[in-house]
Scaffold this motif. Sequence first.
Motif, mmCIF file in Angstrom:
data_model
loop_
_atom_site.group_PDB
_atom_site.id
_atom_site.type_symbol
_atom_site.label_atom_id
_atom_site.label_comp_id
_atom_site.label_asym_id
_atom_site.label_seq_id
_atom_site.Cartn_x
_atom_site.Cartn_y
_atom_site.Cartn_z
ATOM 1 N N LEU A 172 -11.270 0.678 4.986
ATOM 2 C CA LEU A 172 -10.102 -0.115 4.579
ATOM 3 C C LEU A 172 -10.387 -0.922 3.314
ATOM 4 O O LEU A 172 -9.581 -0.931 2.377
ATOM 5 C CB LEU A 172 -9.688 -1.051 5.717
ATOM 6 C CG LEU A 172 -8.999 -0.385 6.916
ATOM 7 C CD1 LEU A 172 -8.642 -1.408 7.975
ATOM 8 C CD2 LEU A 172 -7.759 0.375 6.468
ATOM 9 N N THR A 173 -11.530 -1.602 3.266
ATOM 10 C CA THR A 173 -11.844 -2.388 2.072
ATOM 11 C C THR A 173 -12.059 -1.491 0.860
ATOM 12 O O THR A 173 -11.665 -1.846 -0.263
ATOM 13 C CB THR A 173 -13.089 -3.249 2.313
ATOM 14 O OG1 THR A 173 -14.167 -2.415 2.777
ATOM 15 C CG2 THR A 173 -12.814 -4.338 3.337
ATOM 16 N N GLY A 174 -12.652 -0.332 1.045
ATOM 17 C CA GLY A 174 -12.846 0.587 -0.073
ATOM 18 C C GLY A 174 -11.542 1.123 -0.616
ATOM 19 O O GLY A 174 -11.342 1.209 -1.837
ATOM 20 N N LEU A 175 -10.614 1.488 0.279
ATOM 21 C CA LEU A 175 -9.313 1.986 -0.170
ATOM 22 C C LEU A 175 -8.492 0.885 -0.829
ATOM 23 O O LEU A 175 -7.771 1.126 -1.803
ATOM 24 C CB LEU A 175 -8.545 2.572 1.022
ATOM 25 C CG LEU A 175 -9.161 3.824 1.676
ATOM 26 C CD1 LEU A 175 -8.287 4.309 2.810
ATOM 27 C CD2 LEU A 175 -9.384 4.928 0.665
ATOM 28 N N TYR A 246 0.962 12.159 -8.127
ATOM 29 C CA TYR A 246 1.783 11.872 -6.964
ATOM 30 C C TYR A 246 1.606 10.424 -6.494
ATOM 31 O O TYR A 246 2.503 9.850 -5.866
ATOM 32 C CB TYR A 246 1.492 12.859 -5.818
ATOM 33 C CG TYR A 246 0.086 12.822 -5.286
ATOM 34 C CD1 TYR A 246 -0.261 11.969 -4.245
ATOM 35 C CD2 TYR A 246 -0.893 13.670 -5.781
ATOM 36 C CE1 TYR A 246 -1.536 11.947 -3.730
ATOM 37 C CE2 TYR A 246 -2.178 13.662 -5.285
ATOM 38 C CZ TYR A 246 -2.502 12.799 -4.255
ATOM 39 O OH TYR A 246 -3.770 12.777 -3.761
ATOM 40 N N ILE A 247 0.461 9.812 -6.785
ATOM 41 C CA ILE A 247 0.287 8.399 -6.477
ATOM 42 C C ILE A 247 1.148 7.555 -7.413
ATOM 43 O O ILE A 247 1.812 6.594 -6.988
ATOM 44 C CB ILE A 247 -1.196 7.992 -6.598
ATOM 45 C CG1 ILE A 247 -2.063 8.820 -5.639
ATOM 46 C CG2 ILE A 247 -1.369 6.507 -6.344
ATOM 47 C CD1 ILE A 247 -1.781 8.554 -4.186
ATOM 48 N N GLU A 248 1.149 7.929 -8.685
ATOM 49 C CA GLU A 248 1.986 7.212 -9.649
ATOM 50 C C GLU A 248 3.470 7.379 -9.306
ATOM 51 O O GLU A 248 4.271 6.434 -9.438
ATOM 52 C CB GLU A 248 1.720 7.738 -11.060
ATOM 53 C CG GLU A 248 2.399 6.955 -12.163
ATOM 54 C CD GLU A 248 1.893 5.543 -12.265
ATOM 55 O OE1 GLU A 248 2.663 4.682 -12.746
ATOM 56 O OE2 GLU A 248 0.733 5.287 -11.858
ATOM 57 N N GLY A 254 8.737 2.695 -5.786
ATOM 58 C CA GLY A 254 8.772 1.350 -5.223
ATOM 59 C C GLY A 254 8.037 1.211 -3.915
ATOM 60 O O GLY A 254 8.228 0.225 -3.191
ATOM 61 N N GLU A 255 7.156 2.185 -3.586
ATOM 62 C CA GLU A 255 6.405 2.109 -2.333
ATOM 63 C C GLU A 255 5.388 0.970 -2.407
ATOM 64 O O GLU A 255 4.788 0.704 -3.444
ATOM 65 C CB GLU A 255 5.678 3.432 -2.060
ATOM 66 C CG GLU A 255 6.571 4.653 -2.018
ATOM 67 C CD GLU A 255 7.497 4.662 -0.812
ATOM 68 O OE1 GLU A 255 7.369 3.767 0.048
ATOM 69 O OE2 GLU A 255 8.367 5.550 -0.741
ATOM 70 N N ILE A 261 -1.719 3.494 0.436
ATOM 71 C CA ILE A 261 -3.062 3.660 1.003
ATOM 72 C C ILE A 261 -3.014 4.554 2.237
ATOM 73 O O ILE A 261 -3.801 5.506 2.367
ATOM 74 C CB ILE A 261 -3.666 2.285 1.341
ATOM 75 C CG1 ILE A 261 -3.964 1.494 0.069
ATOM 76 C CG2 ILE A 261 -4.941 2.453 2.163
ATOM 77 C CD1 ILE A 261 -4.416 0.076 0.326
ATOM 78 N N MET A 262 -2.115 4.272 3.165
ATOM 79 C CA MET A 262 -2.105 4.961 4.453
ATOM 80 C C MET A 262 -1.487 6.354 4.378
ATOM 81 O O MET A 262 -1.925 7.260 5.089
ATOM 82 C CB MET A 262 -1.355 4.116 5.483
ATOM 83 C CG MET A 262 -1.956 2.741 5.725
ATOM 84 S SD MET A 262 -3.707 2.799 6.222
ATOM 85 C CE MET A 262 -3.563 3.646 7.790
ATOM 86 N N LYS A 263 -0.466 6.543 3.543
ATOM 87 C CA LYS A 263 0.271 7.800 3.536
ATOM 88 C C LYS A 263 -0.154 8.758 2.420
ATOM 89 O O LYS A 263 0.017 9.973 2.553
ATOM 90 C CB LYS A 263 1.767 7.530 3.412
ATOM 91 C CG LYS A 263 2.349 6.715 4.546
ATOM 92 C CD LYS A 263 2.252 7.456 5.873
ATOM 93 C CE LYS A 263 2.918 6.671 6.987
ATOM 94 N NZ LYS A 263 2.841 7.389 8.288
ATOM 95 N N GLU A 264 -0.679 8.231 1.330
ATOM 96 C CA GLU A 264 -1.001 9.072 0.182
ATOM 97 C C GLU A 264 -2.510 9.221 -0.041
ATOM 98 O O GLU A 264 -2.998 10.315 -0.301
ATOM 99 C CB GLU A 264 -0.349 8.502 -1.090
ATOM 100 C CG GLU A 264 1.157 8.353 -1.015
ATOM 101 C CD GLU A 264 1.875 9.685 -1.011
ATOM 102 O OE1 GLU A 264 1.237 10.716 -1.307
ATOM 103 O OE2 GLU A 264 3.088 9.706 -0.727
ATOM 104 N N VAL A 265 -3.256 8.110 0.078
ATOM 105 C CA VAL A 265 -4.688 8.136 -0.249
ATOM 106 C C VAL A 265 -5.525 8.559 0.954
ATOM 107 O O VAL A 265 -6.369 9.460 0.867
ATOM 108 C CB VAL A 265 -5.147 6.766 -0.776
ATOM 109 C CG1 VAL A 265 -6.643 6.809 -1.111
ATOM 110 C CG2 VAL A 265 -4.352 6.371 -2.008
ATOM 111 N N LEU A 266 -5.303 7.901 2.092
ATOM 112 C CA LEU A 266 -6.144 8.150 3.266
ATOM 113 C C LEU A 266 -6.165 9.610 3.708
ATOM 114 O O LEU A 266 -7.251 10.142 4.003
ATOM 115 C CB LEU A 266 -5.695 7.243 4.421
ATOM 116 C CG LEU A 266 -6.527 7.324 5.707
ATOM 117 C CD1 LEU A 266 -7.976 6.964 5.426
ATOM 118 C CD2 LEU A 266 -5.951 6.411 6.781
ATOM 119 N N PRO A 267 -5.013 10.321 3.785
ATOM 120 C CA PRO A 267 -5.088 11.732 4.209
ATOM 121 C C PRO A 267 -5.934 12.603 3.282
ATOM 122 O O PRO A 267 -6.460 13.637 3.717
ATOM 123 C CB PRO A 267 -3.623 12.176 4.194
ATOM 124 C CG PRO A 267 -2.837 10.927 4.359
ATOM 125 C CD PRO A 267 -3.605 9.877 3.634
#
Length: 353
Positions: A172-175, A246-248, A254-255, A261-267
């Motif tokens: 969590l802290t790293g993300l 896709y993150i941008e 407006g996310e 973090i949870m929906k785009e990066v973590l997976p």
Amino acid sequence: MSWFTLAFFAVLILGGVIAGMLQRRGPLLLMFVLLCVSGLAAMMMGPGVLKSISIGAGILAAAAGISYMVRESLALLLPEGGARLIKTAPLTAVFGMLVIAVYILTAVFAPAIAPYGEAEVVGASFQPADETMLLGGDQLGRDLFSRLIFGARNTVGIALVTTAIAFVIGTLTGLIAASMGGWVDQILGRIVDTLLAIPQLIFALLLLTITGPSVRNLTLVIALLYAPLIFRLARAVAGGIVVMDYIEAARLRGERTWYVIMKEVLPNVTAPLAAEFGLRFCFVFLAISALSFLGLGIQPPTADWGSMVRENATLISFGAITPLIPAAAIALLTVAVNFVVDWMLHISSGLKE
């Protein structure tokens, strides 16, 4: 030269010839290496060492055969996708999964498997092994076999919980650091650098001496020591993802940061983190065993493999191998987890044979 020695080398030579005729490079290389090692060992330590080598080779052959049988059975029982995946698994990975499954079952059903209680005194001090006590007794007369089984629940269970806590904190802290950047990344990075600059074992001994060697303190201290390592991996992997288009696009929609973090990066960081979980579990497992061996880990009368080695170390002076059994249990689980993690890394990297 005894008949056993002649038969031993004859089997190796014959196996090498058959492997060469069938053009099987792996078995041929294995026979050649085993022949060279056996010859050198026989010259240096005498022909008697060949019996130990043959027993070790037999155990390895049996492990390979059982792993092959389990892999083929799973390929028949699993659905098509799972069967295709398990067919690509090397025998080492299947052996690792089999060992991990045995440890899990032992930990879950320890009270039903163990013939005696965890701290029950059932014999004399250092009682030799017999039909009632398969591995003999410890310094207090407790059954070592029962304590070895309960040690699987305590040592492996605490190591698993500790690794999970360290991963939650570190991931969590790293993300968060990779996604938010700026001063948040700088502050978290400097805290992690400070913690990593302190030798882990010395820091653990210092904290446990101050707080006391309870299970709760042991779990929190080890998790605190290994969370920075997980932070660095999560931050490094997520750093290459947060700059993707896709993150941008998610941010332009407006996310919120937590959604990104949870929906785009973590997976997208799950595969390397899953492999890292296995590796960190090994290190946490060994750290807990080392602290228990030093007397600051899991406290008696709770059974623990590290403390069992320390409590029965005097038996080594009398030629007994009893203290080596919990040490071998530690080593076997570590090797098994590394076999599985190596296969997971191979799959996640996308490499092909």
